[in-house]
Design an enzyme around this catalytic site. Structure first.
Site, PDB file in Angstrom:
ATOM      1  N   LYS A  41       0.903  -1.050  -0.002  1.00 18.30           N
ATOM      2  CA  LYS A  41      -0.051   0.104  -0.056  1.00 18.30           C
ATOM      3  C   LYS A  41       0.884   1.167  -0.022  1.00 18.30           C
ATOM      4  CE  LYS A  41      -3.721   2.163   2.615  1.00 18.30           C
ATOM      5  NZ  LYS A  41      -4.853   2.113   3.660  1.00 18.30           N
ATOM      6  N   SER A  44      -9.848   2.774   3.080  1.00 24.89           N
ATOM      7  CA  SER A  44      -8.892   3.189   1.968  1.00 24.89           C
ATOM      8  C   SER A  44      -8.058   2.310   1.392  1.00 24.89           C
ATOM      9  CB  SER A  44      -7.997   4.132   2.914  1.00 24.89           C
ATOM     10  OG  SER A  44      -7.289   3.349   3.836  1.00 24.89           O
ATOM     11  N   SER A  93     -10.323   0.176   7.193  1.00 27.08           N
ATOM     12  CA  SER A  93      -9.772   0.376   5.702  1.00 27.08           C
ATOM     13  C   SER A  93      -9.270  -0.876   5.247  1.00 27.08           C
ATOM     14  CB  SER A  93      -8.579   1.203   5.852  1.00 27.08           C
ATOM     15  OG  SER A  93      -9.260   2.661   5.843  1.00 27.08           O
TER      16      SER A  93
END
Lengths: 485, 487
Positions: free
Chosen positions: B76, B151, B175
């Site tokens: 990420k 997210s 998330s």
């Protein structure tokens, strides 16, 4: 009207740790800008603070030295404000749960009494970097070497009533900090900085007046001048019918003036909240006791010891024991020359005045404790007089060598040789018949006073090197002979 | 090869069925071919990946390779990667190249994993739909008109589209779990303090936790084994023994007590989602588990408490982005204030600004007690709810999110509706507990996630329960339509 001054101090002390409070970067002063700032100090994204255990220990040592309560749990908070030398946009500090709680610091007043000054608390925090405005045209430079240097902020109660008390308190804190070795106390490098809260009130009024806070004082002298000026300013404002604004003032050490920075209304809302990157810190009673065992001798204890072991007067002992370096210098010197009283006199006299006028501390003295002991030994054994010793001291200060070298080189050895002194006295008597006649005709009890002229003349003829006792003896004998003949 | 799990890739690499360089090249080719549709990567590091693959092949040849040696994974873009662009989905960091690796990145490097790229995300991890990314939103591989969740939408989409078998992710309020649910994959958020936050760009420090996106629970166990470590660089990292997560995967769940919080099955839950979750619970019962209705009485307070605490922390965490030392700086600032205002005004998107404002407000003089302090008290009550519940149950289950994937734009103008996406996941972050989302079927053609919440540091139990479910069901093998016939 009679006014009373009320003073409280906030004192920032840089802790003498090798590395910063939340990073492994070095804290050494004076490096090239930004060479001692790592990713954490630069607040790079994703970096996190790693607490430095030494900083906690130092803060606790200070707490123990002033007999304060040590918080078994202490919490770091974020104090939010934007400034380019504050990389994270917040300062990590403590607010509600500081590491050191309430304590007491005794100060000695000039009249010989002792006054306790209460400490509200002392907390740990990180220092900011420095903004450099001079060296860049149309820009400012940022040096983050200092960012993250551990500080304790010591907050006093408003217990001081004169600038002398405030200075005595500041000096006492300085002596404690250096005695326990948690800070180098070097104020020229900003290792200790003072913010002074000042208010005035009519002598018999119970409530405090509105206070101002003057920041950025980094010497005792500045502090004294600042208090003097601010007290004067406040009294004038009030006596002219005005009121004091609660404001923060900044002292300028170059111009010796302070100016208002911001008023209470303009004050920042720092939006403090507990730092979620740092867990509350716990110290067990055992860990605290283990630290207590490492405490060195503190100034108060040292003062008592100097009175008892060296026979110093309370006044001399207070002054010499206050600063750890002065105390160490004293002990070495007094032991070597075996005369504590003379050592104390020299330290508080010639040494102090030379250090003061050159703005040095005893650590920077060009004359070592051993060298001063050598000089005192020559006074004691009659090689030189106290008066000549001052001349020798001067030369030693200039780096001309130790006492014996200077005495030898400049031929300052005291003349005690009776033959040589008799020759000088004979010459003086022969050269001043009128004064001799006056002496002879005077009442015997008045003659002693008149001896001074002859001593002065003879001393001058010996270039100051005559042994005063021997000279006196010979003069008295010879003049009495003249009177009786 | 793209449909292989991590466990299968590890086997193939160690048996020399294929080399890491072959695998990595194929992975990169596939990302370049397929990902323009989904936008799940912000950057792809071909050169770095092939170098790592070469090194991995050398180790594999020696026969002494670490666990993930040669396996391509994605990071990420919230994790700092030494020498590789790290944007956190923001214009503010569009040019930021860190000089250090996050501990999570370090751990995967040490395990021999090959990092093929950095995945897209909501800006600074603030969002539940991936619509706040400066680099454009990520499309859900199941339906490109729908959001992938957020997210960590990039990581979820990349795994769902089988671009990589595993990706890292972070979870502050859901998330990991919510995008895993919306993309039909397995997401694991460990206990707060299980994984180091060093080098992971902070959103809300007391809630942020790194975790994994994989297709199976077994792969999650493999990924977590590498990710979890004690790290003195993160003071909130807990020095707790790390279990062998694969060792307990096959333990029987006979007698397992599942708690079903009645608050997680109330108003606002999509009926289709509720049906899939209830069927999954029945499946567990058929496998010998017992079900117990429980109450988490302060559940309704979790979203409000979260939207005070998380913004408060982020308002301070994001102060460092000031245009002074790195990241976006406005052109020709007139003075210091102009530099701050324009650099931050231009660098941050609307949602980030909204949260900074909310957080600064909640912390300001006169409001601190009413908001921040009150929220912290609520947080303690929420935590206590879970502590009490775990006296009677082994695992808590419920829906991961109230609905399956929704269409782009359907919630982006209504922050409250968007915040309610995380209504079932947020309490876990406030309590610091581990949580998972695993696929439990479809509503129409969109996947539904079953949420599993475990007790502190009991990730092994969660993985065991999830793995047993996946042994008995096929939901985790369901793939988006575009993959049909794409072998």
């Amino acid at each position: 009207m009679q006014w009373e001054t009320v003073i409280g101090l906030e004192v920032h002390v840089q802790l003498a740790t090798q590395t910063k409070i939340f990073s492994g970067a070095s804290t050494v002063f004076g490096a090239e800008p930004n060479t001692q700032a790592c990713a954490i100090d630069l607040a790079m994204p994703g970096t996190l603070p790693s607490p430095n255990a030494k900083a906690f220990e130092y803060a606790i040592l200070f707490g123990l030295a002033i007999d304060a309560e040590i918080g078994e749990r202490s919490v770091f908070e974020r104090k939010n404000y934007f400034y380019p030398d504050l990389p994270k946009g917040y300062q990590t500090t403590q607010l509600d749960e500081p590491i050191v709680g309430a304590g007491i610091v005794d100060i000695a007043l000039e009249d010989g009494t002792v006054k306790p000054i209460r400490i509200h608390h002392a907390h740990l925090e990180e220092d900011a970097g420095k903004s450099l405005h001079e060296d860049f045209i149309g820009m400012s430079g940022i040096d983050l070497n200092r960012a993250g240097t551990p500080l304790i902020e010591i907050v006093s109660e408003p217990d001081m009533r004169t600038k002398e008390e405030a200075v005595a308190f500041a000096r006492k804190l300085h002596s404690i900090v250096t005695a326990i070795g948690i800070g180098d106390g070097d104020m020229s490098q900003g290792s200790m900085r003072f913010d002074v809260n000042i208010s005035v009130r009519p002598k018999d009024q119970a409530e405090y007046g509105t206070r101002t806070e003057t920041k950025n004082l980094n010497s005792f002298k500045f502090m004294e001048r600042c208090i003097e000026q601010e007290v004067q300013r406040q009294i004038e404002v009030i006596e002219d019918g005005g009121t004091i604004r609660q404001e923060t003032r900044l002292y300028n050490g170059d111009t010796h003036t302070a100016r208002a920075m911001r008023s209470k209304e303009e004050a920042n809302d720092y939006r403090y909240f507990p730092c979620p990157d740092l867990l509350p810190v716990h110290f067990t009673p055992e860990a605290i006791e283990a630290l207590r065992a490492t405490l060195p001798e503190l100034p108060d204890a040292r003062k008592t010891r100097f009175e008892e072991n060296f026979g110093l007067s309370p006044y001399d002992a207070t002054i010499i024991a206050l600063d750890a370096n002065t105390a160490a210098f004293f002990e070495v010197c007094a032991k070597q020359c075996d005369d504590a009283k003379l050592t104390a006199n020299w330290l508080m006299g010639e040494m102090a005045s030379q250090l003061n006028s050159n703005d040095l501390t005893i650590k920077d003295s060009p004359i070592t404790a051993e060298q001063l002991a050598g000089l005192i030994t020559r006074i004691k054994d009659g090689t030189i007089s106290s008066k000549i010793a001052k001349k020798v001291f001067e030369a030693m200060w200039q780096g001309e060598g130790d006492a014996d070298t200077v005495i030898e080189k400049q031929g300052l050895k005291q003349v005690s040789d009776t033959g040589a002194l008799e020759k000088i006295v004979d010459d003086i008597i022969a050269a001043n018949p009128a004064q001799v006649a006056n002496f002879v005709n005077a009442e015997p009890e008045k003659r002693k006073k008149m001896l001074g002229f002859f001593v002065g003349q003879s001393m001058k003829a010996s270039k100051g090197q005559a042994n005063p006792q021997a000279l006196n003896q010979i003069l008295m004998t010879k003049l009495n002979q003249a009177a009786n003949s | 090869m793209h449909n292989l799990t991590i466990a299968e890739l590890v086997k193939g690499l160690q048996n020399k069925t294929f080399s890491s360089q072959e695998l990595t090249q194929q992975t990169l080719d596939r990302i370049h071919a397929v990902d323009p549709t989904f936008n799940s990567f912000i950057s792809v590091s071909d050169e770095r990946a092939l170098q790592q693959a070469k090194a991995a092949d050398a180790l594999l040849a020696k026969g002494d390779a670490p666990t993930l040696c040669g396996v391509p994974i994605a990071q990420k873009d919230i994790f700092c990667t030494n020498g590789t662009l790290t944007t956190c989905g923001s214009k503010m960091l569009h040019n930021f190249v860190p000089p250090y690796d996050a501990t999570v990145v370090d751990n995967y490097n040490a395990a021999g994993a090959v990092m093929v790229g950095k995945t897209n995300m909501d800006e600074f991890a603030m969002g539940s739909s991936n619509e706040t990314s400066f680099f454009g939103s990520v499309k859900n591989p199941w339906d490109t008109n729908c959001v992938p969740g957020g997210s960590s939408g990039g990581s979820a989409a990349a795994v769902a589209a089988q671009l990589v078998a595993g990706a890292t992710a972070t979870d502050t309020g859901g998330s990991i779990r919510q995008p895993a649910a919306l993309c039909g994959i397995t997401g694991l958020k460990p206990t707060y303090g299980r994984v180091s936050r060093w080098g992971m760009i902070a959103f809300a420090s007391s809630l942020d936790q790194a975790g994994t996106m994989t297709r199976t629970a077994e792969d999650a166990a493999i990924m977590l084994q590498t990710m979890a470590s004690y790290d003195s660089k993160d003071s909130t990292c807990v020095d707790h023994p790390i279990d062998d997560y694969r060792a307990s995967l096959n333990n029987s769940i006979e007698g397992l007590t599942i708690g079903l919080p009645k608050e997680y099955f109330g108003e606002g839950l999509d009926p289709g989602t509720q049906a899939r979750v209830e069927e999954a619970i029945k499946q567990f019962e058929s496998m010998g588990a017992k079900v117990k209705e429980i109450s988490l009485p302060h559940s309704s307070l979790s979203v409000p408490a979260y939207y005070v605490i998380a913004p408060a922390e982020c308002s301070a965490n994001l102060s460092r982005f000031d245009g002074v030392r790195y990241g976006h700086r406005c052109e020709n600032p007139a003075d210091l204030e102009d530099l701050y205002k324009r650099s931050r005004g231009e660098g941050f998107g609307d949602e980030v600004k909204r949260r900074i404002l909310v957080g600064a407000y909640a912390l300001s003089a006169g409001y601190y007690d009413a908001y921040y302090n009150k929220a912290q008290k609520v947080r303690r009550l929420i935590k206590q709810d879970f502590v009490d519940a775990f006296k009677d149950v082994d695992v808590i289950m419920g829906p991961t999110s109230p609905t399956p994937a929704f269409e782009f734009g359907s919630k982006s103008d209504d922050p409250i509706a968007m915040y309610l996406e995380d209504i079932y996941t947020i309490a876990t972050n406030l309590a610091g507990l581990p949580g998972m989302s695993i696929p439990c079927g479809l509503v129409g053609d969109k996947p539904v996630g079953l949420q599993l919440i475990g007790n502190y540091f009991n990730e092994a139990k969660l993985l065991n329960v999830a793995h047993q479910f996946q042994q008995a069901t096929h939901f985790h093998t369901l793939a988006p339509q575009f993959l049909k016939g794409d072998k």
